[in-house]
Design a protein around this motif. Structure first.
Motif, PDB file in Angstrom:
ATOM      1  N   VAL A   1       1.164  -1.355  -0.127  1.00  0.00           N
ATOM      2  CA  VAL A   1       0.050  -0.294  -0.040  1.00  0.00           C
ATOM      3  C   VAL A   1       0.889   1.073   0.039  1.00  0.00           C
ATOM      4  O   VAL A   1       0.575   2.112  -0.594  1.00  0.00           O
ATOM      5  CB  VAL A   1      -1.184   0.067   1.152  1.00  0.00           C
ATOM      6  N   PHE A   2       2.062   1.210   1.385  1.00  0.00           N
ATOM      7  CA  PHE A   2       2.994   2.189   0.547  1.00  0.00           C
ATOM      8  C   PHE A   2       3.551   3.019  -0.370  1.00  0.00           C
ATOM      9  O   PHE A   2       3.625   3.932  -0.982  1.00  0.00           O
ATOM     10  CB  PHE A   2       3.863   2.426   1.974  1.00  0.00           C
TER      11      PHE A   2
ATOM     12  N   HIS B   1       1.564   3.908  -3.266  1.00  0.00           N
ATOM     13  CA  HIS B   1       0.882   5.518  -2.908  1.00  0.00           C
ATOM     14  C   HIS B   1       2.039   6.081  -3.684  1.00  0.00           C
ATOM     15  O   HIS B   1       1.787   7.232  -3.716  1.00  0.00           O
ATOM     16  CB  HIS B   1       0.632   5.664  -1.302  1.00  0.00           C
TER      17      HIS B   1
ATOM     18  N   ALA C   1       1.976   5.678  -7.497  1.00  0.00           N
ATOM     19  CA  ALA C   1       0.591   7.409  -7.715  1.00  0.00           C
ATOM     20  C   ALA C   1       1.047   8.643  -7.686  1.00  0.00           C
ATOM     21  O   ALA C   1       0.793   9.735  -8.315  1.00  0.00           O
ATOM     22  CB  ALA C   1      -0.436   6.709  -7.093  1.00  0.00           C
ATOM     23  N   GLY C   2       1.783   8.567  -6.920  1.00  0.00           N
ATOM     24  CA  GLY C   2       2.608  10.393  -5.900  1.00  0.00           C
ATOM     25  C   GLY C   2       3.650  10.477  -7.158  1.00  0.00           C
ATOM     26  O   GLY C   2       3.506  12.055  -7.653  1.00  0.00           O
TER      27      GLY C   2
END
Length: 57
Positions: free
Chosen positions: A36-37, A40, A43-44
């Motif tokens: 998950v980290f 993200h 995606a960022g």
């Protein structure tokens, strides 16, 4: 008829085994948090690329 115990009785279900089956192992939780980290972060970074690309064009 004799009063001997029946050898064909069902084994008792152990509640401790059920508790283990209901919980996810710790390694899966750690892997999930890492994914998950990292997701993200990727995606960022892609969002940053699109934002910088839009401001230049």
């Amino acid at each position: 008829m004799s009063a001997e115990p029946n050898d064909m009785t069902e084994p008792e279900r152990q509640p401790a085994r059920r508790d283990i089956e209901d919980k996810l192992p710790r390694g899966i939780w750690v892997r999930l948090l890492v994914y998950v980290f990292a997701g993200h972060l990727v995606a960022g970074f892609i969002y940053l690329l699109f934002t910088l690309g839009a401001s230049r064009g």
